[in-house]
Design an enzyme around this catalytic site. Structure first.
Site, short mmCIF file in Angstrom:
data_model
loop_
_atom_site.label_atom_id
_atom_site.label_comp_id
_atom_site.label_asym_id
_atom_site.label_seq_id
_atom_site.Cartn_x
_atom_site.Cartn_y
_atom_site.Cartn_z
N ASN A 295 0.86 -1.18 0.00
CA ASN A 295 0.00 0.00 0.00
C ASN A 295 0.89 1.23 0.00
OD1 ASN A 295 -2.32 -1.48 0.30
ND2 ASN A 295 -2.95 -0.50 2.19
O1 PMT Z 1 2.55 7.16 5.81
P1 PMT Z 1 2.18 8.49 5.18
O2 PMT Z 1 2.75 8.65 3.78
O3 PMT Z 1 2.53 9.65 6.09
O4 PMT Z 1 0.61 8.51 5.00
C1 PMT Z 1 -0.21 8.49 6.12
C2 PMT Z 1 -1.44 7.60 5.90
C3 PMT Z 1 -2.29 8.20 4.80
C4 PMT Z 1 -1.01 6.17 5.52
C5 PMT Z 1 -2.18 7.56 7.28
O5 PMT Z 1 -2.53 8.86 7.66
C6 PMT Z 1 -3.45 6.70 7.20
O6 PMT Z 1 -4.51 7.12 6.79
N1 PMT Z 1 -3.32 5.41 7.63
C7 PMT Z 1 -4.35 4.39 7.48
C8 PMT Z 1 -4.27 3.85 6.09
C9 PMT Z 1 -5.26 2.79 5.78
O7 PMT Z 1 -4.89 1.83 5.17
O8 PMT Z 1 -6.49 2.94 6.21
P2 PMT Z 1 -7.64 1.84 6.04
O9 PMT Z 1 -8.84 2.64 5.87
O10 PMT Z 1 -7.36 0.82 5.00
O11 PMT Z 1 -7.61 1.07 7.43
C10 PMT Z 1 -8.38 1.52 8.55
C11 PMT Z 1 -7.65 1.28 9.84
O12 PMT Z 1 -7.49 -0.13 10.07
C12 PMT Z 1 -6.26 1.88 9.91
O13 PMT Z 1 -6.08 2.34 11.23
C13 PMT Z 1 -5.33 0.71 9.62
O14 PMT Z 1 -4.07 0.84 10.25
C14 PMT Z 1 -6.12 -0.45 10.23
N2 PMT Z 1 -5.94 -1.75 9.55
C15 PMT Z 1 -6.35 -1.91 8.25
C16 PMT Z 1 -6.26 -3.16 7.66
C17 PMT Z 1 -5.74 -4.24 8.41
N3 PMT Z 1 -5.62 -5.45 7.87
N4 PMT Z 1 -5.35 -4.04 9.69
C18 PMT Z 1 -5.44 -2.81 10.27
O15 PMT Z 1 -5.06 -2.64 11.45
#
Ligand code: PMT
Length: 215
Positions: free
Chosen positions: A22
């Site tokens: 990602n």
């Molecule tokens: O690293 P940078 O370049 O500074 O960018 C920052 C960022 C955009 C990556 C950061 O601010 C951010 O938004 N992180 C979450 C990214 C993400 O993948 O979000 P998501 O919507 O897919 O996941 C939701 C939440 O579940 C997140 O807290 C993620 O860490 C968590 N997750 C998701 C999938 C998984 N299998 N396990 C998790 O713990």
């Protein structure tokens, strides 16, 4: 306070030379880890591969895959007061990792994928975490609505949403602009360097933690 921060991307190997990943530079997560240290807390930073220097005084565990991140979080979250999940975890991983480099024989290829563990989603029910739980939501549309779904679905105290459709904020950039989705309200932090946003977020998260503790 003991604080767990996940950061960076995960890499899911396809063969010895290729992986699925990602977008994430790790900047937002590392800035948060630094800001918690600056505020006088103990931080365990669990991070996928990034080019960043590990902030001083942080306990650091590097990981590569979602499964490894899940294992480290499962092992350590029990002693944490606060857990903040900033990592951009790959949602799917190849069912099989080929031992040898896959040859480019055909014009098309299919790779079968399986879901990775939902680490944030496991925090409450599987890991039994009772502390302050904060998730991030990287979205390209319906930011607040999608962040709220994650808040409820993953039993978080706060979800920080960032719109990753603009190059000025979110992934890779030094700046961010976030929406704070609480169970009872929504607030906004307008565009600022990630280091500044991180200090604001630390204040917000500590306030949530204090309120939880006193109720
Ligand atoms: O690293 P940078 O370049 O500074 O960018 C920052 C960022 C955009 C990556 C950061 O601010 C951010 O938004 N992180 C979450 C990214 C993400 O993948 O979000 P998501 O919507 O897919 O996941 C939701 C939440 O579940 C997140 O807290 C993620 O860490 C968590 N997750 C998701 C999938 C998984 N299998 N396990 C998790 O713990």
């Amino acid at each position: 306070m003991n604080v767990l921060v996940t950061a960076g991307p995960t890499r899911e190997p396809i063969d010895p030379v290729r992986f699925l990943t990602n977008r994430s530079s790790g900047k937002m997560g590392y800035a948060l880890a630094h800001a918690f240290i600056h505020a006088g807390h103990h931080v365990l930073l669990v991070s996928g591969p990034t080019d960043l220097d590990v902030p001083d005084y942080v306990d650091f565990i590097p990981v590569t895959t979602a499964a490894e991140m899940n294992e480290v979080v499962a092992q350590h979250i029990g002693r944490m007061d606060i857990a903040v999940f900033v990592a951009a975890v790959a949602d799917y991983t190849p069912v099989l990792t080929e031992a040898q480099k896959i040859k480019k024989d055909g014009d098309r290829m299919t790779i079968e994928l399986v879901k990775t563990p939902d680490i944030l989603g496991s925090a409450r029910n599987t890991f039994g975490f009772g502390g302050t739980l904060v998730g991030f939501a990287a979205e390209t549309e319906n930011l607040e609505e999608n962040a709220r779904k994650k808040l409820v679905g993953k039993s978080c105290d706060l979800v920080i949403g960032n719109d990753v459709s603009s190059p000025a904020h979110g992934f890779d950039s030094d700046r961010n602009e976030v929406v704070l989705v609480y169970p009872d309200r929504t607030e906004f932090i307008s565009s600022a360097p990630k280091s500044e946003i991180a200090h604001d977020l630390v204040d917000v998260i500590l306030e949530i933690h204090r309120t939880k503790e006193s109720s």
